[in-house]
Design a protein around this motif. Structure first.
Motif, mmCIF file in Angstrom:
data_model
loop_
_atom_site.group_PDB
_atom_site.id
_atom_site.type_symbol
_atom_site.label_atom_id
_atom_site.label_comp_id
_atom_site.label_asym_id
_atom_site.label_seq_id
_atom_site.Cartn_x
_atom_site.Cartn_y
_atom_site.Cartn_z
ATOM 1 N N LEU A 1 9.961 7.607 6.007
ATOM 2 C CA LEU A 1 9.262 6.352 5.820
ATOM 3 C C LEU A 1 9.168 5.963 4.349
ATOM 4 C CD1 LEU A 1 6.436 7.120 8.345
ATOM 5 C CD2 LEU A 1 8.393 5.646 8.700
ATOM 6 N N VAL A 2 10.010 6.551 3.513
ATOM 7 C CA VAL A 2 9.963 6.283 2.082
ATOM 8 C C VAL A 2 10.199 4.803 1.800
ATOM 9 C CG1 VAL A 2 11.114 6.735 -0.125
ATOM 10 C CG2 VAL A 2 10.613 8.603 1.427
ATOM 11 N N PHE A 3 11.114 4.203 2.524
ATOM 12 C CA PHE A 3 11.429 2.797 2.276
ATOM 13 C C PHE A 3 10.256 1.895 2.676
ATOM 14 C CE2 PHE A 3 15.484 4.937 3.126
ATOM 15 C CZ PHE A 3 16.047 4.792 1.871
ATOM 16 N N PHE A 4 9.616 2.209 3.795
ATOM 17 C CA PHE A 4 8.450 1.454 4.237
ATOM 18 C C PHE A 4 7.314 1.572 3.225
ATOM 19 C CE2 PHE A 4 4.300 1.609 6.365
ATOM 20 C CZ PHE A 4 4.249 0.328 6.903
ATOM 21 N N LEU B 1 9.732 6.660 -6.982
ATOM 22 C CA LEU B 1 10.425 6.130 -5.805
ATOM 23 C C LEU B 1 11.892 6.543 -5.796
ATOM 24 C CD1 LEU B 1 10.265 4.481 -3.241
ATOM 25 C CD2 LEU B 1 10.758 2.445 -4.586
ATOM 26 N N GLY B 2 12.544 6.466 -6.935
ATOM 27 C CA GLY B 2 13.955 6.857 -7.002
ATOM 28 C C GLY B 2 14.163 8.320 -6.656
ATOM 29 N N LEU B 3 13.281 9.178 -7.138
ATOM 30 C CA LEU B 3 13.383 10.601 -6.842
ATOM 31 C C LEU B 3 13.167 10.875 -5.359
ATOM 32 C CD1 LEU B 3 13.695 13.497 -7.868
ATOM 33 C CD2 LEU B 3 11.226 13.523 -8.275
ATOM 34 N N GLU B 4 12.216 10.194 -4.751
ATOM 35 C CA GLU B 4 11.950 10.419 -3.330
ATOM 36 C C GLU B 4 13.078 9.881 -2.453
ATOM 37 O OE1 GLU B 4 7.971 9.303 -2.262
ATOM 38 O OE2 GLU B 4 7.129 10.521 -3.878
ATOM 39 N N VAL B 5 13.673 8.761 -2.823
ATOM 40 C CA VAL B 5 14.827 8.245 -2.081
ATOM 41 C C VAL B 5 15.992 9.217 -2.216
ATOM 42 C CG1 VAL B 5 16.523 6.387 -1.993
ATOM 43 C CG2 VAL B 5 14.101 5.842 -2.198
ATOM 44 N N GLN C 1 5.364 14.434 -2.283
ATOM 45 C CA GLN C 1 5.561 13.001 -2.168
ATOM 46 C C GLN C 1 4.360 12.275 -2.748
ATOM 47 O OE1 GLN C 1 6.289 12.093 1.972
ATOM 48 N NE2 GLN C 1 8.157 11.017 1.440
ATOM 49 N N THR C 2 4.612 11.080 -3.262
ATOM 50 C CA THR C 2 3.512 10.288 -3.807
ATOM 51 C C THR C 2 2.530 9.905 -2.706
ATOM 52 O OG1 THR C 2 5.009 9.429 -5.481
ATOM 53 C CG2 THR C 2 2.953 8.243 -5.157
ATOM 54 N N TYR C 3 3.045 9.405 -1.594
ATOM 55 C CA TYR C 3 2.220 9.068 -0.427
ATOM 56 C C TYR C 3 2.763 9.822 0.779
ATOM 57 C CZ TYR C 3 0.838 5.090 -3.302
ATOM 58 O OH TYR C 3 0.383 4.318 -4.314
#
Length: 109
Positions: free
Chosen positions: A2-5, A17-21, A71-73
């Motif tokens: 759900l990283v994109f959401f 965000l780039g690292l998590e993607v 993860q951040t969230y």
């Protein structure tokens, strides 16, 4: 994942965000290779591909833990999906160990 959401609806630090993607894409690549090797090893009853799949399974579990902890969230659904993945990959590793032992005995290794 759900990283994109989450990336669309919640504020992210610029570098996170780039690292998590990247982690999600790395996870997908490792999983595809792992599943192919495990399938190939089971169909041909060879221990080599199963050992590669077990090695990649460790990487998969590590990425799942990283996605759970760093993860951040982390949404509840992220937690459930990653936990289920860890359980199934761990079971697959145990079954792969049994398959390697069985194939080794049958082929005289």
């Amino acid at each position: 994942s759900l990283v994109f959401f989450v990336g669309y609806y919640l504020p992210y630090p610029p570098s996170a965000l780039g690292l998590e993607v990247f982690q999600v894409f790395l996870y997908a690549i490792i999983e595809a290779i792992r599943i192919f090797q495990a399938s190939n090893g089971n169909k041909t009853e060879q221990t080599g591909p199963l050992l590669i799949a077990m090695f990649l399974a460790v990487g998969t579990i590590i990425i799942n833990v990283v996605l759970l902890q760093l993860q951040t969230y982390v949404l509840r659904i992220d937690f459930v999906i990653n936990l289920v993945s860890i359980v199934f990959v761990s079971l697959e590793m145990l079954l792969s160990i049994l398959a390697v032992l069985t194939f080794g005995k049958e082929h005289g290794f």
